[in-house]
Design an enzyme around this catalytic site. Structure first.
Site, PDB file in Angstrom:
ATOM      1  N   LYS A  13       0.888  -0.805   0.006  1.00  0.00           N
ATOM      2  CA  LYS A  13      -0.022  -0.005  -0.107  1.00  0.00           C
ATOM      3  C   LYS A  13       0.836   0.608  -0.220  1.00  0.00           C
ATOM      4  O   LYS A  13       1.759   1.256   0.441  1.00  0.00           O
ATOM      5  CB  LYS A  13      -0.717   0.193   1.126  1.00  0.00           C
ATOM      6  CG  LYS A  13      -0.260   0.367   2.687  1.00  0.00           C
ATOM      7  CD  LYS A  13       0.085   0.841   3.081  1.00  0.00           C
ATOM      8  CE  LYS A  13       0.908   1.311   4.257  1.00  0.00           C
ATOM      9  NZ  LYS A  13       1.870   2.838   5.258  1.00  0.00           N
ATOM     10  N   PRO A 101       9.733  -3.914  -1.036  1.00  0.00           N
ATOM     11  CA  PRO A 101      10.229  -3.437  -0.562  1.00  0.00           C
ATOM     12  C   PRO A 101      10.104  -3.343   1.712  1.00  0.00           C
ATOM     13  O   PRO A 101       9.049  -3.094   1.814  1.00  0.00           O
ATOM     14  CB  PRO A 101       9.681  -1.807  -0.754  1.00  0.00           C
ATOM     15  CG  PRO A 101      10.399  -1.866  -1.578  1.00  0.00           C
ATOM     16  CD  PRO A 101       8.782  -2.804  -2.125  1.00  0.00           C
ATOM     17  N   ASP A 143      -1.678  -1.710  10.495  1.00  0.00           N
ATOM     18  CA  ASP A 143      -2.170  -1.824   9.092  1.00  0.00           C
ATOM     19  C   ASP A 143      -2.917  -3.083   8.725  1.00  0.00           C
ATOM     20  O   ASP A 143      -3.469  -3.259   7.090  1.00  0.00           O
ATOM     21  CB  ASP A 143      -0.667  -1.718   8.086  1.00  0.00           C
ATOM     22  CG  ASP A 143       0.020   0.004   8.412  1.00  0.00           C
ATOM     23  OD1 ASP A 143      -0.992   0.807   8.796  1.00  0.00           O
ATOM     24  OD2 ASP A 143       0.302   0.268   7.429  1.00  0.00           O
TER      25      ASP A 143
END
Ligand code: ATP
Length: 297
Positions: A13, A101, A143
Site C-alpha cells: 500500500k 520493499p 495496518d
C-alpha cells in the site's frame, strides 16, 4: 515452492494521506489515513503439513536476516493466532516470495500477515468473515486489518476502524525506496504533535475521492510523518524534488518512510524520472506501477 495447496498475492500500500490525531495513553497513536493498494506484491505459497508452522523466505532485495524466517515473521504470528483461535488441526508450511520493499512504509509485513489470515481461512475451510479476520488482525499490527481487503479506504482509530471508499482516481505511479531502513517506532516516538500547525486535509480527500475529483485528491496528498523522517533522512526530500522536476503532479513519502511515490499523468514521464533517480544513485528499488483494487483483480 512448486508444490503447494494454495498461493495468494499480498499487495503493498501507499498512504495518499496520513494524519496523526493524538497520542493515546497506551503509547499507540490515533491516526487518520487514506490507504491505497498498489500493484507491487509478495506471493505466499501455502502447503498443509502434519503439524507446526514453518515459514521460509526468498527475495532479490532481502539482505541477510532482515526478514525473519522464524516466529518473529508476521506470517508466523498470524498463522499461530489462526490455529489457536479456530483450533485448526494439522500444520502449515508457508513460503514467502518477497518483492515489496522491506521496512519501507509500504505495509510489507502487514500485508503478508493479512494474506496468511485469508489463506488459512480458505485452506482449512474455517469460514471466518472478513470482519472477524480484521478483529484478529489488529492484534498483529495496525495496518493488518486494512490489508485483508485492501483497495481505497479511510483508516481511523489505531487502524481498526475502516471505511471502504470508491477507487481512487487512476494515475501512473512511480515508487522509489532509498537504500535506508526506517523504524516505524522511531518515527512515531519522535513525532512532535503540538508543534505541527497544519494537518493533512483527510476529510477533504475523502470528499474528493467520492466526487472522482482527481486534482482534489492530488492537491491534498500530505503525510504528517514527513516532519520526522525527512528531517532525519534528507535523501527523501531529494527523491521528492527529483520526481517533481521530472513532471510529477505530486510526490509524497508513504507511511513512516522512507519510500517516496510520485503521481504522473503519463508512463513516459514516470520512466524518465525512474531513470534520473537510478542514475543519480538516489534509489535502486524503483517501480513504475499503478493503483489496484484486489477485490476487482
Ligand atoms: P508498515 O508500512 O506497516 O510500517 P513497513 O513497510 O514499514 O510496514 P515491514 O516491511 O513490514 O515494514 O518490515 C518491518 C520489519 O518487520 C522488518 O524489518 C522485519 O524485521 C519485520 N518483519 C516481520 N515479518 C515480516 C514480513 N513478512 N515481511 C517483512 N518484514 C517482516
Amino acid at each position: 515452492m512448486r508444490e503447494h495447496d494454495l498461493s495468494l498475492q499480498a499487495y503493498a500500500k501507499v498512504n495518499l494521506g496520513l494524519d496523526v490525531v493524538r497520542r493515546l495513553d497506551n503509547g499507540y497513536h490515533e491516526v487518520k489515513m487514506i490507504m491505497q493498494t498498489v500493484d507491487i506484491a509478495d506471493t505466499l505459497y501455502f502447503k498443509k503439513i502434519m503439524s507446526g508452522i514453518q515459514v521460509t523466505v526468498e527475495g532479490e532485495f532481502i539482505k541477510d536476516g532482515i526478514v525473519p524466517a522464524d516466529e518473529n515473521n508476521l506470517i508466523y504470528k498470524a498463522a499461530k493466532q489462526m490455529f489457536e483461535t479456530y483450533q485448526i488441526k494439522g500444520g502449515v508450511a508457508i513460503h514467502l516470495v518477497k518483492r515489496i520493499p522491506v521496512a519501507a512504509g509500504m505495509a510489507g509485513g502487514s500485508t503478508d500477515a493479512a494474506a496468511t489470515y485469508r489463506g488459512l481461512n480458505q485452506l482449512f475451510e474455517v469460514g471466518a468473515s472478513v470482519d472477524e479476520l480484521e478483529k484478529l488482525a489488529v492484534k498483529v499490527g495496525a495496518d493488518v486489518p486494512y490489508c485483508i481487503s485492501g483497495g481505497t479506504a479511510l483508516s481511523e482509530g489505531i487502524g481498526e476502524i475502516l471505511t471502504t471508499l470508491p477507487d481512487a482516481p487512476q494515475c501512473v505511479l512511480l515508487v522509489a525506496k532509498p537504500d535506508i531502513s526506517v523504524s516505524t517506532k522511531y518515527v512515531y516516538e519522535n513525532l512532535n504533535l503540538p508543534s505541527i500547525k497544519s494537518h493533512p486535509d483527510i476529510d477533504g480527500m475523502v470528499q474528493a475521492i467520492k466526487a472522482k475529483d482527481a486534482d482534489g485528491v492530488w492537491m491534498r496528498m500530505a503525510n504528517v510523518l514527513e516532519t520526522v523522517t525527512v528531517k532525519a533522512y534528507p535523501i527523501i526530500e531529494k527523491i521528492k524534488s527529483e520526481m517533481m522536476s521530472d513532471g510529477a503532479i505530486k510526490s509524497l513519502m508513504s507511511g513512516s518512510g522512507p519510500t517516496v511515490f510520485g503521481v504522473y499523468h503519463t508512463e513516459a514521464q514516470a520512466r524518465e524520472a525512474l531513470g534520473a533517480i537510478v542514475e543519480k544513485g538516489l534509489a535502486k528499488q524503483v517501480y513504475v506501477t499503478k493503483f489496484v483494487n484486489p477485490a476487482e483483480e
